[in-house]
Design a protein around this motif. Sequence first.
Motif, PDB file in Angstrom:
ATOM      1  N   PRO A 128       0.722  -1.122  -0.026  1.00 33.13           N
ATOM      2  CA  PRO A 128       0.145  -0.079  -0.079  1.00 33.13           C
ATOM      3  C   PRO A 128       1.070   1.268  -0.242  1.00 33.13           C
ATOM      4  O   PRO A 128       1.939   1.441   0.599  1.00 33.13           O
ATOM      5  CB  PRO A 128      -0.759  -0.137   1.311  1.00 33.13           C
ATOM      6  N   TYR A 129       0.396   2.254  -0.649  1.00 35.09           N
ATOM      7  CA  TYR A 129       0.938   3.676  -0.348  1.00 35.09           C
ATOM      8  C   TYR A 129      -0.372   4.645  -1.002  1.00 35.09           C
ATOM      9  O   TYR A 129      -1.141   4.128  -1.735  1.00 35.09           O
ATOM     10  CB  TYR A 129       2.186   3.827  -1.314  1.00 35.09           C
ATOM     11  N   GLY A 130      -0.132   5.957  -0.210  1.00 38.96           N
ATOM     12  CA  GLY A 130      -1.362   6.896  -0.424  1.00 38.96           C
ATOM     13  C   GLY A 130      -2.642   6.289  -0.356  1.00 38.96           C
ATOM     14  O   GLY A 130      -2.894   5.433   0.845  1.00 38.96           O
ATOM     15  N   ASP A 131      -3.602   6.453  -1.183  1.00 38.98           N
ATOM     16  CA  ASP A 131      -4.920   5.752  -1.269  1.00 38.98           C
ATOM     17  C   ASP A 131      -4.813   4.338  -2.094  1.00 38.98           C
ATOM     18  O   ASP A 131      -6.045   3.888  -2.134  1.00 38.98           O
ATOM     19  CB  ASP A 131      -5.797   6.614  -1.984  1.00 38.98           C
ATOM     20  N   VAL A 132      -3.436   3.860  -2.250  1.00 39.77           N
ATOM     21  CA  VAL A 132      -3.705   2.581  -2.986  1.00 39.77           C
ATOM     22  C   VAL A 132      -3.466   1.440  -1.879  1.00 39.77           C
ATOM     23  O   VAL A 132      -2.607   1.505  -1.019  1.00 39.77           O
ATOM     24  CB  VAL A 132      -2.428   2.377  -3.992  1.00 39.77           C
TER      25      VAL A 132
END
Length: 318
Positions: free
Chosen positions: A90-94
């Motif tokens: 995951p990163y940010g809204d991912v």
Amino acid sequence: MRRIEIPSAELQVSSYCLGTMYFGSKVPVDTSLTLLDAYADRGGNFLDSANKYASWIEGFSGGESERVIGRWLKDRPRDRFVVTSKVGFPYGDVPRSLRADVIVSECEKSLRRLGTDYIDIYFAHAEDAGTPVEETLRAFDKLIRDGKVRCIGASNHQAWRLAEAELMARAAGLPHYVVLQQRFSYLQPVVGADFGTQLPLTPEQTDFCARHGVLLMAYSPLLGGLYEKPEIPVPVQYRSEHSDKLLELLRRRAAEWGYTPSQLVLGWMLALSPCVVPEVTASRLEHLEANLREVDPAHAAVFAEEVASVDSFTVKYS
């Protein structure tokens, strides 16, 4: 720098892969470009990145590493370099996911940031227990058929998941993982060592990759400079009498042969059978140049035999 063929893909990669995790974030852009120049000047062609690099650093949101590589590649022949990226963490809204929609959309983002039409090796960066492996492989298959990815790899995967993916690939005519990138270093983790989301290389994975022609890659091979600096305490995951013996052997042989301990560790990895391609990185030019100094194969072979005599990790040595 010698080339190593990926047995199950039409690719040859440098024996040292350049890790670019902090390029464009902790490592300033200008310094990152200088490091890329130096690596290429030494004959290197293997550049490792990921979509989320380095989103965990304050002030950055991910994609910085890919953008630096894209800027650097712009004026160079694209086919001279083997470029990787990854999806899954995951990163940010991912989300953390290997769903088809996430794989395809993240690939498009990575292609734009890299400024290229294709990614040579696209990695499943982390396992996703909630997504069927067939869905994941079919998404990768679509990217390959569309010419956006050449081949696929896995990272931070358990041996049984690799076997599951291999069986599915054979049964459904889907692409196989051709590279496995795991945490691996000269010191061996103690039983039960916890690295969080990072998964270390195991003997089962080594055997699986040897049998199926999967190239092994190692991230964090130098343990943050531990081998160079006796004052740095050994991480708790590696503390054992066995580690003490290995460190003594390493530092003694490196001094006798005129290498740094880090250089000898990297040479040892390439002397394993199957060999393990180490991922090297640096924030300063002199450190990168030092780590790229290759070890005499005769020294590496002798050292591998000596390590085997005290080693408990069931990898075969050449």
